[in-house]
Design a protein around this motif. Structure first.
Motif, PDB file in Angstrom:
ATOM      1  N   ASP A  84       0.839  -1.216   0.000  1.00 20.83           N
ATOM      2  CA  ASP A  84       0.000   0.000   0.000  1.00 20.83           C
ATOM      3  C   ASP A  84       0.868   1.258   0.000  1.00 20.83           C
ATOM      4  O   ASP A  84       0.612   2.235   0.738  1.00 20.83           O
ATOM      5  CB  ASP A  84      -0.946   0.004   1.206  1.00 20.83           C
ATOM      6  CG  ASP A  84      -1.929  -1.154   1.174  1.00 20.83           C
ATOM      7  OD1 ASP A  84      -2.287  -1.583   0.058  1.00 20.83           O
ATOM      8  OD2 ASP A  84      -2.317  -1.642   2.248  1.00 20.83           O
ATOM      9  N   GLY A  85       1.919   1.230  -0.795  1.00 23.09           N
ATOM     10  CA  GLY A  85       2.773   2.399  -0.924  1.00 23.09           C
ATOM     11  C   GLY A  85       3.759   2.592   0.209  1.00 23.09           C
ATOM     12  O   GLY A  85       4.510   3.578   0.212  1.00 23.09           O
ATOM     13  N   GLU A  86       3.812   1.671   1.137  1.00 23.01           N
ATOM     14  CA  GLU A  86       4.721   1.784   2.283  1.00 23.01           C
ATOM     15  C   GLU A  86       5.629   0.557   2.323  1.00 23.01           C
ATOM     16  O   GLU A  86       5.169  -0.573   2.196  1.00 23.01           O
ATOM     17  CB  GLU A  86       3.915   1.880   3.580  1.00 23.01           C
ATOM     18  CG  GLU A  86       4.783   2.032   4.823  1.00 23.01           C
ATOM     19  CD  GLU A  86       3.957   2.097   6.101  1.00 23.01           C
ATOM     20  OE1 GLU A  86       4.553   2.129   7.191  1.00 23.01           O
ATOM     21  OE2 GLU A  86       2.709   2.091   6.002  1.00 23.01           O
ATOM     22  N   VAL A  87       6.922   0.789   2.504  1.00 21.48           N
ATOM     23  CA  VAL A  87       7.884  -0.306   2.588  1.00 21.48           C
ATOM     24  C   VAL A  87       7.863  -0.886   3.994  1.00 21.48           C
ATOM     25  O   VAL A  87       8.074  -0.177   4.972  1.00 21.48           O
ATOM     26  CB  VAL A  87       9.307   0.178   2.227  1.00 21.48           C
ATOM     27  CG1 VAL A  87      10.301  -0.973   2.398  1.00 21.48           C
ATOM     28  CG2 VAL A  87       9.350   0.709   0.801  1.00 21.48           C
ATOM     29  N   LYS A  88       7.616  -2.200   4.067  1.00 21.65           N
ATOM     30  CA  LYS A  88       7.572  -2.889   5.358  1.00 21.65           C
ATOM     31  C   LYS A  88       8.481  -4.115   5.318  1.00 21.65           C
ATOM     32  O   LYS A  88       8.728  -4.688   4.254  1.00 21.65           O
ATOM     33  CB  LYS A  88       6.142  -3.320   5.689  1.00 21.65           C
ATOM     34  CG  LYS A  88       5.187  -2.172   5.936  1.00 21.65           C
ATOM     35  CD  LYS A  88       3.828  -2.697   6.385  1.00 21.65           C
ATOM     36  CE  LYS A  88       2.883  -1.570   6.722  1.00 21.65           C
ATOM     37  NZ  LYS A  88       1.557  -2.048   7.186  1.00 21.65           N
ATOM     38  N   LYS A  89       8.942  -4.488   6.496  1.00 21.02           N
ATOM     39  CA  LYS A  89       9.736  -5.700   6.639  1.00 21.02           C
ATOM     40  C   LYS A  89       8.813  -6.812   7.130  1.00 21.02           C
ATOM     41  O   LYS A  89       8.245  -6.711   8.222  1.00 21.02           O
ATOM     42  CB  LYS A  89      10.876  -5.488   7.623  1.00 21.02           C
ATOM     43  CG  LYS A  89      11.928  -4.491   7.143  1.00 21.02           C
ATOM     44  CD  LYS A  89      13.062  -4.356   8.156  1.00 21.02           C
ATOM     45  CE  LYS A  89      14.133  -3.400   7.651  1.00 21.02           C
ATOM     46  NZ  LYS A  89      15.254  -3.259   8.628  1.00 21.02           N
ATOM     47  N   TRP A  94       3.774  -9.284  -5.119  1.00 27.12           N
ATOM     48  CA  TRP A  94       3.718  -9.394  -3.666  1.00 27.12           C
ATOM     49  C   TRP A  94       2.283  -9.250  -3.173  1.00 27.12           C
ATOM     50  O   TRP A  94       1.871  -9.947  -2.236  1.00 27.12           O
ATOM     51  CB  TRP A  94       4.612  -8.327  -3.025  1.00 27.12           C
ATOM     52  CG  TRP A  94       6.062  -8.678  -3.031  1.00 27.12           C
ATOM     53  CD1 TRP A  94       7.046  -8.115  -3.785  1.00 27.12           C
ATOM     54  CD2 TRP A  94       6.680  -9.700  -2.243  1.00 27.12           C
ATOM     55  NE1 TRP A  94       8.251  -8.712  -3.523  1.00 27.12           N
ATOM     56  CE2 TRP A  94       8.065  -9.693  -2.575  1.00 27.12           C
ATOM     57  CE3 TRP A  94       6.229 -10.614  -1.306  1.00 27.12           C
ATOM     58  CZ2 TRP A  94       8.982 -10.559  -1.991  1.00 27.12           C
ATOM     59  CZ3 TRP A  94       7.151 -11.484  -0.725  1.00 27.12           C
ATOM     60  CH2 TRP A  94       8.496 -11.461  -1.069  1.00 27.12           C
ATOM     61  N   GLU A  95       1.533  -8.353  -3.785  1.00 27.35           N
ATOM     62  CA  GLU A  95       0.145  -8.167  -3.365  1.00 27.35           C
ATOM     63  C   GLU A  95      -0.662  -9.452  -3.541  1.00 27.35           C
ATOM     64  O   GLU A  95      -1.439  -9.846  -2.656  1.00 27.35           O
ATOM     65  CB  GLU A  95      -0.504  -7.019  -4.162  1.00 27.35           C
ATOM     66  CG  GLU A  95       0.004  -5.633  -3.825  1.00 27.35           C
ATOM     67  CD  GLU A  95       1.375  -5.341  -4.419  1.00 27.35           C
ATOM     68  OE1 GLU A  95       1.860  -6.158  -5.258  1.00 27.35           O
ATOM     69  OE2 GLU A  95       1.986  -4.332  -4.048  1.00 27.35           O
ATOM     70  N   GLU A  96      -0.459 -10.129  -4.678  1.00 29.99           N
ATOM     71  CA  GLU A  96      -1.188 -11.379  -4.933  1.00 29.99           C
ATOM     72  C   GLU A  96      -0.770 -12.462  -3.940  1.00 29.99           C
ATOM     73  O   GLU A  96      -1.624 -13.232  -3.460  1.00 29.99           O
ATOM     74  CB  GLU A  96      -0.921 -11.848  -6.363  1.00 29.99           C
ATOM     75  CG  GLU A  96      -1.531 -10.938  -7.416  1.00 29.99           C
ATOM     76  CD  GLU A  96      -1.093 -11.313  -8.812  1.00 29.99           C
ATOM     77  OE1 GLU A  96      -1.765 -10.908  -9.781  1.00 29.99           O
ATOM     78  OE2 GLU A  96      -0.067 -12.025  -8.950  1.00 29.99           O
ATOM     79  N   LEU A  97       0.537 -12.512  -3.651  1.00 34.50           N
ATOM     80  CA  LEU A  97       1.017 -13.523  -2.707  1.00 34.50           C
ATOM     81  C   LEU A  97       0.448 -13.294  -1.311  1.00 34.50           C
ATOM     82  O   LEU A  97      -0.060 -14.222  -0.670  1.00 34.50           O
ATOM     83  CB  LEU A  97       2.545 -13.515  -2.652  1.00 34.50           C
ATOM     84  CG  LEU A  97       3.188 -14.435  -1.601  1.00 34.50           C
ATOM     85  CD1 LEU A  97       2.829 -15.889  -1.880  1.00 34.50           C
ATOM     86  CD2 LEU A  97       4.700 -14.253  -1.555  1.00 34.50           C
ATOM     87  N   LEU A  98       0.509 -12.055  -0.827  1.00 30.16           N
ATOM     88  CA  LEU A  98       0.064 -11.761   0.537  1.00 30.16           C
ATOM     89  C   LEU A  98      -1.450 -11.900   0.680  1.00 30.16           C
ATOM     90  O   LEU A  98      -1.936 -12.206   1.777  1.00 30.16           O
ATOM     91  CB  LEU A  98       0.514 -10.357   0.949  1.00 30.16           C
ATOM     92  CG  LEU A  98       2.041 -10.155   1.003  1.00 30.16           C
ATOM     93  CD1 LEU A  98       2.372  -8.741   1.417  1.00 30.16           C
ATOM     94  CD2 LEU A  98       2.680 -11.161   1.967  1.00 30.16           C
TER      95      LEU A  98
END
Length: 218
Positions: free
Chosen positions: A141-146, A205-209
């Motif tokens: 969602d536009g934010e880099v997360k670990k 990544w969106e599809e995977l998550l």
């Protein structure tokens, strides 16, 4: 030349057919066959029958026996090889064919310890292992997360080290440390193949998550 009795000629016919008579005897039989229809008919019948000379019987049967023994050993070897391959395939399927264990709140519980370590508790029956990742930097969602990804797997035998005779299969809670909560923003549970996202680009990544379950978020 004095006529020879048909009984004598007929006694000679087997040797004559097998071509093991002398030239003189052969000529004698030839002359008789030209004039004797009965012996000629007997000769024609003998030509249609397989005669094995006495001196060659032992050799023939010995060759047949050798061929049979060779085929027998080939059959035995083939059977052993086939059984071994089937056994190996069955063993591999039972112990190494992995199937993901679905996430449920009854099986998994993620906690943060006093020192900030994230620990996943597993309360299920014996398993064949787990697949985890180190914290990965992903834009969500536009934010880099670990984020960390994890899932447990089972086989038909549950685990290669599992004791089939054990009455109590429940081994939980089994604790798995995922890392320091300060270095992780979220933990997702579910089956994943990173190569499809990072190398083959078959999945985003969106599809995977979306197909995984968020089990912890800071």
């Amino acid at each position: 030349m004095k006529d020879i009795k048909c009984t004598v000629i007929q006694d000679l016919l087997p040797l004559y057919v097998d071509e093991v008579v002398s030239d003189d005897t052969k000529s004698l039989v030839n002359e008789h066959l030209l004039t004797c229809e009965d012996c000629r008919n007997e000769y024609e019948q003998m030509k249609g029958t397989l005669y094995v000379p006495i001196e060659n019987k032992a050799t023939l049967f010995s060759q047949l026996k050798k061929r049979w023994n060779r085929k027998k050993w080939l059959l035995i070897f083939g059977s052993v090889l086939t059984t071994t391959l089937i056994g190996f395939a069955l063993f591999s399927f039972i112990f190494h064919y992995e199937k993901p264990i679905p996430y449920t709140a009854d099986l998994f519980e993620l906690e943060e310890t006093a020192d900030g370590t994230l620990v996943l508790n597993y309360f299920g029956e014996s398993h064949a292992g787990s697949h985890t990742t180190h914290p990965l930097e992903v834009e969500i969602d536009g934010e880099v997360k670990k984020i960390s990804l994890i899932y447990y797997v089972k086989t038909i035998a549950h685990s290669p080290t599992n004791n089939f005779l054990r009455e109590e299969k429940r081994i939980g809670p089994e604790r798995l440390e995922l890392g320091d909560s300060e270095t992780i923003d979220a933990v997702y549970y579910g089956d994943f193949e990173l190569d499809k996202v990072t190398k083959e680009k078959e999945q985003t990544w969106e599809e995977l998550l979306q197909q995984m379950t968020l089990i912890w978020e800071r």
